[in-house]
Motif scaffolding. Sequence first.
Motif, short mmCIF file in Angstrom:
data_model
loop_
_atom_site.label_atom_id
_atom_site.label_comp_id
_atom_site.label_asym_id
_atom_site.label_seq_id
_atom_site.Cartn_x
_atom_site.Cartn_y
_atom_site.Cartn_z
N LEU A 171 95.14 46.00 -45.95
CA LEU A 171 93.73 46.40 -45.96
C LEU A 171 93.55 47.84 -45.48
O LEU A 171 92.75 48.59 -46.06
CB LEU A 171 92.92 45.45 -45.08
N LEU A 172 94.30 48.23 -44.47
CA LEU A 172 94.22 49.60 -43.98
C LEU A 172 94.73 50.58 -45.03
O LEU A 172 94.17 51.66 -45.21
CB LEU A 172 95.02 49.76 -42.69
N PHE A 173 95.78 50.20 -45.75
CA PHE A 173 96.29 51.06 -46.83
C PHE A 173 95.25 51.23 -47.93
O PHE A 173 95.03 52.34 -48.42
CB PHE A 173 97.58 50.48 -47.41
N ILE A 174 94.61 50.13 -48.32
CA ILE A 174 93.59 50.20 -49.37
C ILE A 174 92.42 51.07 -48.91
O ILE A 174 91.94 51.93 -49.66
CB ILE A 174 93.11 48.78 -49.76
N PHE A 175 91.98 50.88 -47.68
CA PHE A 175 90.89 51.68 -47.15
C PHE A 175 91.28 53.17 -47.12
O PHE A 175 90.49 54.03 -47.53
CB PHE A 175 90.52 51.21 -45.74
N SER A 176 92.47 53.47 -46.67
CA SER A 176 92.93 54.86 -46.61
C SER A 176 93.04 55.46 -48.00
O SER A 176 92.69 56.63 -48.22
CB SER A 176 94.28 54.95 -45.91
N PHE A 177 93.53 54.68 -48.96
CA PHE A 177 93.67 55.17 -50.33
C PHE A 177 92.30 55.49 -50.92
O PHE A 177 92.12 56.55 -51.55
CB PHE A 177 94.38 54.12 -51.18
N VAL A 178 91.33 54.60 -50.71
CA VAL A 178 89.98 54.83 -51.23
C VAL A 178 89.38 56.08 -50.58
O VAL A 178 88.77 56.92 -51.26
CB VAL A 178 89.09 53.59 -51.01
N GLN A 179 89.53 56.21 -49.28
CA GLN A 179 88.99 57.38 -48.58
C GLN A 179 89.64 58.66 -49.07
O GLN A 179 88.96 59.68 -49.27
CB GLN A 179 89.20 57.24 -47.07
N GLN A 180 90.93 58.65 -49.28
CA GLN A 180 91.63 59.83 -49.77
C GLN A 180 91.16 60.20 -51.16
O GLN A 180 90.93 61.38 -51.46
CB GLN A 180 93.14 59.58 -49.76
N ARG A 181 90.97 59.23 -52.03
CA ARG A 181 90.50 59.50 -53.40
C ARG A 181 89.07 60.05 -53.38
O ARG A 181 88.75 60.97 -54.12
CB ARG A 181 90.56 58.23 -54.25
N MET A 182 88.23 59.48 -52.53
CA MET A 182 86.85 59.97 -52.44
C MET A 182 86.81 61.40 -51.91
O MET A 182 86.06 62.24 -52.42
CB MET A 182 86.01 59.05 -51.56
N ASN A 183 87.61 61.71 -50.91
CA ASN A 183 87.62 63.05 -50.35
C ASN A 183 88.22 64.06 -51.31
O ASN A 183 87.74 65.19 -51.40
CB ASN A 183 88.39 63.08 -49.02
N SER A 184 89.23 63.69 -52.05
CA SER A 184 89.82 64.63 -53.00
C SER A 184 88.85 64.87 -54.16
O SER A 184 88.78 65.98 -54.68
CB SER A 184 91.16 64.13 -53.51
#
Length: 77
Positions: free
Chosen positions: A57-70
């Motif tokens: 879950l933390l990986f998915i959250f981090s991935f989504v946040q990284q994609r949104m920020n990029s």
Amino acid sequence: MLTLLGVFFQIHSPALFTDIPLDADEWKTKNYSMTYVHEKYEQTALNCFIAAGMYVLLFIFSFVQQRMNSRNNYEMS
């Protein structure tokens, strides 16, 4: 790694016996029954599976946040 540990705890691997949280006094009151040991194996396996799920879950959250920020950084340029 945690998933594999959970599987090995679930199949009651003897190599992991020292890693289960046995309380010697409680085990003695249960007349050294193997059901107590099996319960502790299963409890530890469940803890490993829960920790592995939290990592996913933390990986998915981090991935989504990284994609949104990029995406936001790309649009602002």
